[in-house]
Design a protein around this motif. Structure first.
Motif, PDB file in Angstrom:
ATOM      1  N   ASP A 186      -2.595  -7.039  -8.569  1.00 38.22           N
ATOM      2  CA  ASP A 186      -3.564  -5.988  -8.857  1.00 38.22           C
ATOM      3  C   ASP A 186      -4.948  -6.451  -8.409  1.00 38.22           C
ATOM      4  OD1 ASP A 186      -1.329  -5.027 -10.095  1.00 38.22           O
ATOM      5  OD2 ASP A 186      -2.191  -4.924 -12.105  1.00 38.22           O
ATOM      6  N   ARG A 187      -5.749  -5.500  -7.890  1.00 35.65           N
ATOM      7  CA  ARG A 187      -7.084  -5.836  -7.392  1.00 35.65           C
ATOM      8  C   ARG A 187      -8.143  -4.991  -8.085  1.00 35.65           C
ATOM      9  NH1 ARG A 187      -5.838 -10.556  -4.905  1.00 35.65           N
ATOM     10  NH2 ARG A 187      -4.416 -10.282  -3.132  1.00 35.65           N
ATOM     11  N   PRO A 188      -9.374  -5.507  -8.215  1.00 30.37           N
ATOM     12  CA  PRO A 188     -10.467  -4.696  -8.749  1.00 30.37           C
ATOM     13  C   PRO A 188     -10.760  -3.534  -7.812  1.00 30.37           C
ATOM     14  CG  PRO A 188     -11.042  -7.037  -8.758  1.00 30.37           C
ATOM     15  CD  PRO A 188      -9.794  -6.889  -7.950  1.00 30.37           C
ATOM     16  N   ALA A 189     -11.022  -2.361  -8.365  1.00 31.87           N
ATOM     17  CA  ALA A 189     -11.295  -1.184  -7.548  1.00 31.87           C
ATOM     18  C   ALA A 189     -12.193  -0.230  -8.309  1.00 31.87           C
ATOM     19  CB  ALA A 189      -9.990  -0.487  -7.159  1.00 31.87           C
ATOM     20  N   GLY A 190     -12.876   0.638  -7.566  1.00 29.66           N
ATOM     21  CA  GLY A 190     -13.738   1.642  -8.179  1.00 29.66           C
ATOM     22  C   GLY A 190     -15.069   1.071  -8.613  1.00 29.66           C
ATOM     23  N   ARG A 191     -15.921   1.939  -9.121  1.00 30.81           N
ATOM     24  CA  ARG A 191     -17.263   1.529  -9.535  1.00 30.81           C
ATOM     25  C   ARG A 191     -17.221   0.493 -10.655  1.00 30.81           C
ATOM     26  NH1 ARG A 191     -21.642   4.589  -7.946  1.00 30.81           N
ATOM     27  NH2 ARG A 191     -21.167   6.419  -6.669  1.00 30.81           N
ATOM     28  N   PRO A 203       0.812  -1.229   0.000  1.00 30.30           N
ATOM     29  CA  PRO A 203       0.000   0.000   0.000  1.00 30.30           C
ATOM     30  C   PRO A 203       0.839   1.270   0.000  1.00 30.30           C
ATOM     31  CG  PRO A 203       0.113  -0.863   2.214  1.00 30.30           C
ATOM     32  CD  PRO A 203       0.877  -1.829   1.345  1.00 30.30           C
ATOM     33  N   ALA A 204       0.142   2.400   0.050  1.00 30.89           N
ATOM     34  CA  ALA A 204       0.799   3.709  -0.041  1.00 30.89           C
ATOM     35  C   ALA A 204       1.787   3.957   1.087  1.00 30.89           C
ATOM     36  CB  ALA A 204      -0.260   4.814  -0.067  1.00 30.89           C
ATOM     37  N   ILE A 205       1.518   3.424   2.282  1.00 33.43           N
ATOM     38  CA  ILE A 205       2.420   3.661   3.406  1.00 33.43           C
ATOM     39  C   ILE A 205       3.818   3.116   3.130  1.00 33.43           C
ATOM     40  CG2 ILE A 205       1.831   1.527   4.630  1.00 33.43           C
ATOM     41  CD1 ILE A 205       2.082   3.042   7.252  1.00 33.43           C
ATOM     42  N   SER A 206       3.934   2.143   2.221  1.00 33.34           N
ATOM     43  CA  SER A 206       5.221   1.515   1.920  1.00 33.34           C
ATOM     44  C   SER A 206       6.075   2.318   0.943  1.00 33.34           C
ATOM     45  CB  SER A 206       4.988   0.116   1.325  1.00 33.34           C
ATOM     46  OG  SER A 206       4.096  -0.646   2.098  1.00 33.34           O
ATOM     47  N   VAL A 207       5.451   3.215   0.188  1.00 35.04           N
ATOM     48  CA  VAL A 207       6.153   3.895  -0.902  1.00 35.04           C
ATOM     49  C   VAL A 207       7.328   4.755  -0.430  1.00 35.04           C
ATOM     50  CG1 VAL A 207       5.895   5.588  -2.761  1.00 35.04           C
ATOM     51  CG2 VAL A 207       4.188   3.769  -2.465  1.00 35.04           C
ATOM     52  N   GLU A 248       7.432  -8.324  -9.048  1.00 33.01           N
ATOM     53  CA  GLU A 248       6.750  -9.615  -9.063  1.00 33.01           C
ATOM     54  C   GLU A 248       5.546  -9.525  -8.132  1.00 33.01           C
ATOM     55  OE1 GLU A 248       7.232 -12.325 -10.813  1.00 33.01           O
ATOM     56  OE2 GLU A 248       9.077 -11.686 -11.837  1.00 33.01           O
ATOM     57  N   GLN A 249       4.431 -10.160  -8.539  1.00 34.17           N
ATOM     58  CA  GLN A 249       3.195 -10.149  -7.750  1.00 34.17           C
ATOM     59  C   GLN A 249       2.665 -11.572  -7.606  1.00 34.17           C
ATOM     60  OE1 GLN A 249       1.753  -6.968 -10.620  1.00 34.17           O
ATOM     61  NE2 GLN A 249       0.613  -6.368  -8.778  1.00 34.17           N
ATOM     62  N   PRO A 250       3.324 -12.396  -6.811  1.00 31.15           N
ATOM     63  CA  PRO A 250       2.929 -13.815  -6.724  1.00 31.15           C
ATOM     64  C   PRO A 250       1.554 -13.989  -6.071  1.00 31.15           C
ATOM     65  CG  PRO A 250       4.525 -13.282  -5.023  1.00 31.15           C
ATOM     66  CD  PRO A 250       4.463 -12.075  -5.928  1.00 31.15           C
ATOM     67  N   LEU A 251       0.797 -14.932  -6.607  1.00 29.89           N
ATOM     68  CA  LEU A 251      -0.476 -15.280  -5.978  1.00 29.89           C
ATOM     69  C   LEU A 251      -0.241 -16.047  -4.685  1.00 29.89           C
ATOM     70  CD1 LEU A 251      -2.519 -16.373  -9.128  1.00 29.89           C
ATOM     71  CD2 LEU A 251      -2.760 -14.259  -7.818  1.00 29.89           C
ATOM     72  N   LEU A 274     -14.862  -1.664 -11.118  1.00 30.14           N
ATOM     73  CA  LEU A 274     -14.095  -2.826 -10.671  1.00 30.14           C
ATOM     74  C   LEU A 274     -12.986  -3.202 -11.640  1.00 30.14           C
ATOM     75  CD1 LEU A 274     -16.918  -5.117  -9.192  1.00 30.14           C
ATOM     76  CD2 LEU A 274     -15.362  -3.589  -7.971  1.00 30.14           C
ATOM     77  N   GLU A 275     -12.347  -2.179 -12.185  1.00 25.68           N
ATOM     78  CA  GLU A 275     -11.205  -2.415 -13.053  1.00 25.68           C
ATOM     79  C   GLU A 275      -9.976  -2.743 -12.217  1.00 25.68           C
ATOM     80  OE1 GLU A 275     -10.650   0.968 -15.514  1.00 25.68           O
ATOM     81  OE2 GLU A 275     -12.547   0.743 -16.580  1.00 25.68           O
ATOM     82  N   LEU A 276      -9.109  -3.587 -12.764  1.00 29.56           N
ATOM     83  CA  LEU A 276      -7.898  -3.956 -12.043  1.00 29.56           C
ATOM     84  C   LEU A 276      -7.024  -2.722 -11.821  1.00 29.56           C
ATOM     85  CD1 LEU A 276      -6.787  -7.352 -13.614  1.00 29.56           C
ATOM     86  CD2 LEU A 276      -7.816  -6.951 -11.370  1.00 29.56           C
ATOM     87  N   ARG A 277      -6.563  -2.566 -10.579  1.00 28.76           N
ATOM     88  CA  ARG A 277      -5.733  -1.412 -10.238  1.00 28.76           C
ATOM     89  C   ARG A 277      -4.439  -1.887  -9.578  1.00 28.76           C
ATOM     90  NH1 ARG A 277      -8.725   3.134  -6.969  1.00 28.76           N
ATOM     91  NH2 ARG A 277      -9.855   3.149  -8.963  1.00 28.76           N
ATOM     92  N   ALA A 278      -3.340  -1.370 -10.047  1.00 29.99           N
ATOM     93  CA  ALA A 278      -2.041  -1.742  -9.483  1.00 29.99           C
ATOM     94  C   ALA A 278      -1.875  -1.108  -8.113  1.00 29.99           C
ATOM     95  CB  ALA A 278      -0.920  -1.280 -10.401  1.00 29.99           C
ATOM     96  N   PRO A 279      -1.290  -1.830  -7.152  1.00 25.15           N
ATOM     97  CA  PRO A 279      -1.047  -1.234  -5.834  1.00 25.15           C
ATOM     98  C   PRO A 279      -0.015  -0.114  -5.922  1.00 25.15           C
ATOM     99  CG  PRO A 279      -0.036  -3.401  -5.981  1.00 25.15           C
ATOM    100  CD  PRO A 279      -0.853  -3.227  -7.220  1.00 25.15           C
ATOM    101  N   PRO A 280      -0.033   0.815  -4.976  1.00 27.43           N
ATOM    102  CA  PRO A 280       0.893   1.957  -5.020  1.00 27.43           C
ATOM    103  C   PRO A 280       2.361   1.571  -5.136  1.00 27.43           C
ATOM    104  CG  PRO A 280      -0.844   2.393  -3.432  1.00 27.43           C
ATOM    105  CD  PRO A 280      -1.024   0.966  -3.879  1.00 27.43           C
ATOM    106  N   VAL A 281       2.780   0.506  -4.460  1.00 30.68           N
ATOM    107  CA  VAL A 281       4.195   0.106  -4.529  1.00 30.68           C
ATOM    108  C   VAL A 281       4.572  -0.319  -5.943  1.00 30.68           C
ATOM    109  CG1 VAL A 281       5.809  -1.722  -3.860  1.00 30.68           C
ATOM    110  CG2 VAL A 281       4.570  -0.445  -2.104  1.00 30.68           C
ATOM    111  N   LYS A 282       3.683  -1.046  -6.611  1.00 28.79           N
ATOM    112  CA  LYS A 282       3.973  -1.438  -7.989  1.00 28.79           C
ATOM    113  C   LYS A 282       4.095  -0.209  -8.882  1.00 28.79           C
ATOM    114  CE  LYS A 282       2.137  -3.965 -11.971  1.00 28.79           C
ATOM    115  NZ  LYS A 282       1.034  -4.816 -12.488  1.00 28.79           N
ATOM    116  N   GLN A 283       3.177   0.736  -8.722  1.00 30.96           N
ATOM    117  CA  GLN A 283       3.212   1.940  -9.542  1.00 30.96           C
ATOM    118  C   GLN A 283       4.532   2.683  -9.365  1.00 30.96           C
ATOM    119  OE1 GLN A 283      -0.361   4.370  -9.046  1.00 30.96           O
ATOM    120  NE2 GLN A 283      -1.552   2.559  -8.559  1.00 30.96           N
TER     121      GLN A 283
END
Length: 310
Positions: free
Chosen positions: A33-38, A9-13, A59-62, A40-49
């Motif tokens: 990446d997780r669905p977000a917003g109305r 999350p953003a606190i990690s950036v 890397e984003q392992p399941l 529900l489009e996939l959104r990259a977490p702040p650290v990835k961005q």
């Protein structure tokens, strides 16, 4: 120094930025990446961005408890892995892969508030200070020895969202001041006092429900601690009411049954608690937009004598 980075999350950036300034980072690991917003489009977490902006491999392992992932970490030949709010428990094979193991930036004064939500629970419980610990990770839940502890005060009206920002900046400072010394062995980690440990469990929606029978200060701490997720809430005439901001109006005394709206006029809204009362500053009725207390009164959503949470 070759350092891996685990965070989501953003606190990690800010810590990622600080690490990028002092170390070579062969790999950044964050959650998928997780669905977000109305939509529900996939959104990259702040650290990835941020990592991609810095040109770093992500890397984003399941799953992290697999031989393939442990092998990937080992193949980086890292000196250390720095972890902050990654969101998953790392297995021993991953913890042991870097030369100096994995070190965690934990947002509390350990051994208090071990677990997933230390910032929220510190505020809800009325703590007046918190901090960031740099600790050596082991297989327990935030049980490893601690290298350094940096403390900051918690203001009486500080929300969890505001404290996240402050602690993110503090974590970056810990990286700049302490990480190299910990990896080189100049700092020695001290065992935690396990008997004094308290837990900060993962938040669920129901944790946001306001208990009006508690003292005014505790209700106010609950509201600001639950901001903005899961959000403090109650009921109002059978409908949901999100309580977005409050102030303590009266510390002691009884103005009415807990949850009773004792004043609702142009001057604001006051609600009785188990002891004392709070001023409701801002709220949001179910299906409506956020409004000031005065707007809620003008729209007759809140009236004197109404009992919240009934």
């Amino acid at each position: 120094m070759r350092a891996l980075f685990f965070g989501t999350p953003a606190i990690s950036v800010p810590a990622l930025d600080a690490l990028h300034a002092i170390a070579e980072i062969p790999l950044v690991v964050c959650q998928p990446d997780r669905p977000a917003g109305r939509g529900l489009e996939l959104r990259a977490p702040p650290v990835k961005q941020r990592a991609l902006e810095l040109g770093l491999r992500v890397e984003q392992p399941l799953k992290v408890k697999t031989p393939d992932f442990a092998r990937l970490i080992a193949e980086t030949n890292a000196d250390v892995a720095l972890v902050i709010a990654y969101g998953r428990i790392l297995p021993k094979a991953v913890l042991d892969a870097p030369r100096r193991g994995c070190m965690n930036l934990h947002a509390s004064i350990l051994p208090k508030y071990r677990g997933a939500a230390p910032i929220t629970w510190a505020i809800v419980n009325g703590e007046r200070e918190t901090g960031v610990c740099l600790m050596q990770m082991d297989e327990g839940m935030d049980t490893g020895p601690v290298y350094t502890t940096h403390r900051i005060p918690i203001g009486e009206d500080t929300t969890a969202d505001e404290l996240y920002v402050e602690l993110g900046a503090l974590a970056a400072r810990v990286v700049r001041e302490d990480l190299l010394r910990a990896v080189s062995g100049d700092l020695v980690a001290a065992p935690q006092e396990h008997a004094a440990a308290t837990m900060a469990p993962m938040l669920e929606k129901e944790h946001g429900r306001i208990d009006w029978s508690k003292p005014a200060r505790a209700v106010h701490d609950h509201v600001r601690g639950m901001t903005s997720w899961p959000g403090a809430f109650t009921t109002c005439a059978g409908k949901g009411l999100k309580v977005l901001a409050t102030r303590v109006a009266l510390e002691q005394g009884v103005r009415g049954a807990p949850g009773t709206v004792t004043a609702a006029d142009k001057g604001g809204v006051e609600v009785a608690c188990g002891a004392g009362s709070i001023t409701l500053v801002r709220g949001q009725l179910e299906g409506r937009k956020p409004l000031s207390a005065q707007e809620l009164v003008a729209g007759r959503a809140l009236t004197k004598g109404m009992i919240l949470g009934a």
